[in-house]
Design an enzyme around this catalytic site. Structure first.
Site, PDB file in Angstrom:
ATOM      1  N   HIS A  54       0.796  -1.231   0.000  1.00  0.00           N
ATOM      2  CA  HIS A  54       0.000   0.000   0.000  1.00  0.00           C
ATOM      3  C   HIS A  54       0.834   1.291   0.000  1.00  0.00           C
ATOM      4  O   HIS A  54       0.747   2.129   0.874  1.00  0.00           O
ATOM      5  CB  HIS A  54      -1.127   0.005   1.036  1.00  0.00           C
ATOM      6  CG  HIS A  54      -0.768  -0.294   2.471  1.00  0.00           C
ATOM      7  ND1 HIS A  54       0.189   0.372   3.152  1.00  0.00           N
ATOM      8  CD2 HIS A  54      -1.312  -1.174   3.346  1.00  0.00           C
ATOM      9  CE1 HIS A  54       0.223  -0.077   4.388  1.00  0.00           C
ATOM     10  NE2 HIS A  54      -0.658  -1.020   4.527  1.00  0.00           N
ATOM     11  N   HIS A  79      -4.946 -10.085  13.776  1.00  0.00           N
ATOM     12  CA  HIS A  79      -5.024  -8.830  13.023  1.00  0.00           C
ATOM     13  C   HIS A  79      -5.802  -9.086  11.735  1.00  0.00           C
ATOM     14  O   HIS A  79      -5.510 -10.042  11.009  1.00  0.00           O
ATOM     15  CB  HIS A  79      -3.592  -8.378  12.727  1.00  0.00           C
ATOM     16  CG  HIS A  79      -3.449  -7.118  11.942  1.00  0.00           C
ATOM     17  ND1 HIS A  79      -4.424  -6.143  11.889  1.00  0.00           N
ATOM     18  CD2 HIS A  79      -2.421  -6.651  11.179  1.00  0.00           C
ATOM     19  CE1 HIS A  79      -3.996  -5.154  11.129  1.00  0.00           C
ATOM     20  NE2 HIS A  79      -2.792  -5.432  10.677  1.00  0.00           N
ATOM     21  N   GLU A 117      -6.031  -7.314   8.949  1.00  0.00           N
ATOM     22  CA  GLU A 117      -5.539  -6.856   7.639  1.00  0.00           C
ATOM     23  C   GLU A 117      -5.273  -8.073   6.755  1.00  0.00           C
ATOM     24  O   GLU A 117      -4.824  -9.124   7.215  1.00  0.00           O
ATOM     25  CB  GLU A 117      -4.276  -5.988   7.791  1.00  0.00           C
ATOM     26  CG  GLU A 117      -3.970  -5.250   6.496  1.00  0.00           C
ATOM     27  CD  GLU A 117      -3.025  -4.062   6.650  1.00  0.00           C
ATOM     28  OE1 GLU A 117      -2.415  -3.892   7.723  1.00  0.00           O
ATOM     29  OE2 GLU A 117      -2.902  -3.289   5.668  1.00  0.00           O
ATOM     30  N   ASP A 157      -3.211  -9.191   4.637  1.00  0.00           N
ATOM     31  CA  ASP A 157      -1.969  -9.957   4.481  1.00  0.00           C
ATOM     32  C   ASP A 157      -1.884 -11.075   5.533  1.00  0.00           C
ATOM     33  O   ASP A 157      -1.085 -11.988   5.402  1.00  0.00           O
ATOM     34  CB  ASP A 157      -0.728  -9.056   4.520  1.00  0.00           C
ATOM     35  CG  ASP A 157      -0.711  -8.072   5.667  1.00  0.00           C
ATOM     36  OD1 ASP A 157      -1.777  -7.710   6.186  1.00  0.00           O
ATOM     37  OD2 ASP A 157       0.401  -7.648   6.056  1.00  0.00           O
ATOM     38  N   HIS A 203      -1.222  -1.822  14.626  1.00  0.00           N
ATOM     39  CA  HIS A 203      -1.469  -0.518  14.022  1.00  0.00           C
ATOM     40  C   HIS A 203      -2.905  -0.376  13.495  1.00  0.00           C
ATOM     41  O   HIS A 203      -3.207   0.599  12.784  1.00  0.00           O
ATOM     42  CB  HIS A 203      -0.459  -0.239  12.880  1.00  0.00           C
ATOM     43  CG  HIS A 203      -0.661  -1.103  11.658  1.00  0.00           C
ATOM     44  ND1 HIS A 203      -0.918  -0.558  10.428  1.00  0.00           N
ATOM     45  CD2 HIS A 203      -0.721  -2.414  11.478  1.00  0.00           C
ATOM     46  CE1 HIS A 203      -1.070  -1.519   9.526  1.00  0.00           C
ATOM     47  NE2 HIS A 203      -0.944  -2.651  10.150  1.00  0.00           N
ATOM     48  N   ASP A 243       2.160  -7.302  13.660  1.00  0.00           N
ATOM     49  CA  ASP A 243       3.010  -6.447  12.823  1.00  0.00           C
ATOM     50  C   ASP A 243       4.169  -5.814  13.614  1.00  0.00           C
ATOM     51  O   ASP A 243       5.187  -5.435  13.022  1.00  0.00           O
ATOM     52  CB  ASP A 243       2.189  -5.328  12.183  1.00  0.00           C
ATOM     53  CG  ASP A 243       1.398  -5.802  10.969  1.00  0.00           C
ATOM     54  OD1 ASP A 243       1.820  -6.763  10.311  1.00  0.00           O
ATOM     55  OD2 ASP A 243       0.347  -5.203  10.688  1.00  0.00           O
ATOM     56  N   TYR A 259      10.316  -0.316   7.934  1.00  0.00           N
ATOM     57  CA  TYR A 259       8.978  -0.802   8.277  1.00  0.00           C
ATOM     58  C   TYR A 259       8.340   0.128   9.319  1.00  0.00           C
ATOM     59  O   TYR A 259       7.185   0.546   9.181  1.00  0.00           O
ATOM     60  CB  TYR A 259       9.067  -2.231   8.824  1.00  0.00           C
ATOM     61  CG  TYR A 259       7.714  -2.855   9.049  1.00  0.00           C
ATOM     62  CD1 TYR A 259       7.090  -3.585   8.042  1.00  0.00           C
ATOM     63  CD2 TYR A 259       7.026  -2.684  10.249  1.00  0.00           C
ATOM     64  CE1 TYR A 259       5.835  -4.130   8.233  1.00  0.00           C
ATOM     65  CE2 TYR A 259       5.780  -3.219  10.443  1.00  0.00           C
ATOM     66  CZ  TYR A 259       5.181  -3.950   9.430  1.00  0.00           C
ATOM     67  OH  TYR A 259       3.937  -4.483   9.613  1.00  0.00           O
ATOM     68  N   HIS A 293       5.836 -10.446  10.093  1.00  0.00           N
ATOM     69  CA  HIS A 293       6.645 -10.241   8.882  1.00  0.00           C
ATOM     70  C   HIS A 293       8.119 -10.336   9.260  1.00  0.00           C
ATOM     71  O   HIS A 293       8.533  -9.802  10.294  1.00  0.00           O
ATOM     72  CB  HIS A 293       6.435  -8.837   8.289  1.00  0.00           C
ATOM     73  CG  HIS A 293       5.038  -8.559   7.820  1.00  0.00           C
ATOM     74  ND1 HIS A 293       4.477  -9.137   6.721  1.00  0.00           N
ATOM     75  CD2 HIS A 293       4.089  -7.723   8.321  1.00  0.00           C
ATOM     76  CE1 HIS A 293       3.243  -8.680   6.545  1.00  0.00           C
ATOM     77  NE2 HIS A 293       2.978  -7.829   7.522  1.00  0.00           N
TER      78      HIS A 293
HETATM   79 FE1  FEO Z   1      -1.180  -4.630   9.275  1.00  0.00          FE
HETATM   80 FE2  FEO Z   1       0.978  -6.974   8.126  1.00  0.00          FE
HETATM   81  O1  FEO Z   1      -0.674  -6.081   8.261  1.00  0.00           O
END
Ligand code: FEO
Length: 400
Positions: free
Chosen positions: A27, A81, A83, A85, A147, A166, A194, A227
């Site tokens: 993004h 989370h 999101e 991903d 986040h 994250d 990051y 990640h």
């Molecule tokens: Fe907030 Fe890795 O997604």
């Protein structure tokens, strides 16, 4: 499909995520080294999968699970989370695994049904709630706005593993699973990129969340983010970097960010950079023709001064400046001094518009805005150098 292997990260916990070697845009953040989507399998009596992976990688995740246990043996799935991903494979994983229950934070349970048509309800868990796996427990701690509003982390006492979602993550695709197998400078660089591009607006909250961990009895020996690599040694390194990044500690470093139409704003940028250098601060001259917005954000993390130059194009700031300033404003950088500058031909609105962005970001302005009609002459370049020098003096007075 080629069978993938899981990696054991503690007595009961296995990494079963996916490596995305080709991801280059997250993004708007340029992810030059790809990424990983980390999911974790907790081998309790009630086997639990914590987080899933981006949708195209569901098969890879389930293959890694199968290298440890039949996926049908999984009793619970936890979504830390919402999101995509991390949740993009949730529906497919539920179909494949048919778990007894799926857990998420209270806001996570809402967010997941706003994303997907899921084949079973989500069971919300409260902050501090513990899930009993028989021989093991998982405690959940909400980390709202670190986040996303739904964000939480999972703590596995005994193994002392913190699945930190994250937080403490980085976009870095590697065959190595552990931070101690990767060059420290790469970890600091990608961890900082990051933080600057994802977590910066929430920096004070990140500090608060980290500060709250001991009170919750969370003293990790392993930090397993969603990640990048897992930390099993020398956790002080990543915690120390976070201490500096959350405070947005500044140093004697200035950025001159600009674009140029007929090289006039570029001449001003160079003269300002020269003045900064003469004044004794480190300078990065960053043309928007040569630097991606996310690389500039990484530099903003420890820079104390930001000077932004734009030509005026059809009564507006240059399009690349609109892109950069919009991105920067959303990430809410703190503790900056700065000024706007630029060349114009007719009416010269751009400098005022850049100044408005800087004011909206609470950048302490040290000049009203340096404007030059058409090509800068020696007088103008002298004023640019003087602006650089006075910025350097002010920055040194601030940061020492
Ligand atoms: Fe907030 Fe890795 O997604």
């Amino acid at each position: 499909m080629h069978p993938y292997r899981a990696t054991q990260i503690s007595e009961h916990v296995w990494w079963v995520g996916a490596v995305d070697w080709n991801m280059r845009d997250f993004h708007g953040y340029s992810t030059n080294r790809g990424t990983t989507y980390n999911a974790y399998l907790v081998m309790g009596e009630k086997i639990t999968l914590i987080d899933t992976v981006k949708a195209p990688f569901c098969g890879e995740m389930l293959s890694r699970v199968a290298s440890v246990v039949d996926p049908a043996e999984i009793s619970y799935i936890v979504s830390n989370h919402a999101e995509m991903d991390h949740s993009g494979s949730l529906a497919a994983a539920i179909d494949a695994v048919k778990p007894e229950k799926v857990f998420a934070s209270q806001l996570g349970a809402k967010a997941l049904v706003e994303h997907f048509s899921l084949p079973m309800p989500i069971t919300p868990v409260k902050d501090g709630e513990t899930l009993d796996l028989g021989n093991l427990k998982i405690t959940f701690a909400e980390t709202r706005m670190v986040h996303w509003p739904d964000s939480m982390v999972s703590w596995i006492p005994g193994d002392d593993v913190l699945i930190s979602q994250d937080g403490f993550g980085m976009h870095l695709a590697t065959s190595e699973r552990f931070a101690d197998e990767i060059d420290s400078s790469v970890l600091e660089f990608e961890g900082g990129r990051y933080f600057a591009n994802i977590l910066l607006p929430f920096a004070p909250l990140v500090a608060k969340v980290i500060g709250r961990l001991p009170a919750l009895g969370i003293a990790p020996k392993v930090i397993a983010p969603d990640h990048g690599p897992v930390w099993r040694q020398d956790l002080g390194r990543i915690l120390g970097w976070y201490a500096a990044w959350t405070l947005q500690q500044k140093r004697r470093k200035a950025l001159v960010v600009y674009d140029t139409m007929w090289h006039s704003t570029a001449l001003m940028a160079h003269a300002i950079a020269d003045g900064l250098e003469t004044g004794g601060v480190s300078v990065k001259l960053m043309s928007l023709k040569a630097n991606h917005r996310s690389d500039i954000l990484h530099e903003v993390l420890d820079a104390g001064a930001l000077l932004v130059g734009s030509p005026t194009l059809n009564n507006n700031i240059y399009p690349s400046l609109a892109d950069f300033l919009t991105y920067l404003k959303g990430l809410k950088p703190q503790h900056l001094i700065g000024a706007a500058f630029g060349s114009y031909g007719w009416s010269g609105e751009a400098v005022g518009q850049v100044k408005e962005y800087l004011e909206a970001m609470k950048v302490e302005l040290i000049h009203d805005g340096l404007r030059q009609k058409f090509v800068p002459d020696a007088k103008c370049l002298g004023e640019c150098a003087a602006l650089g020098k006075s910025t350097a003096e002010k920055l040194i007075a601030r940061v020492g």
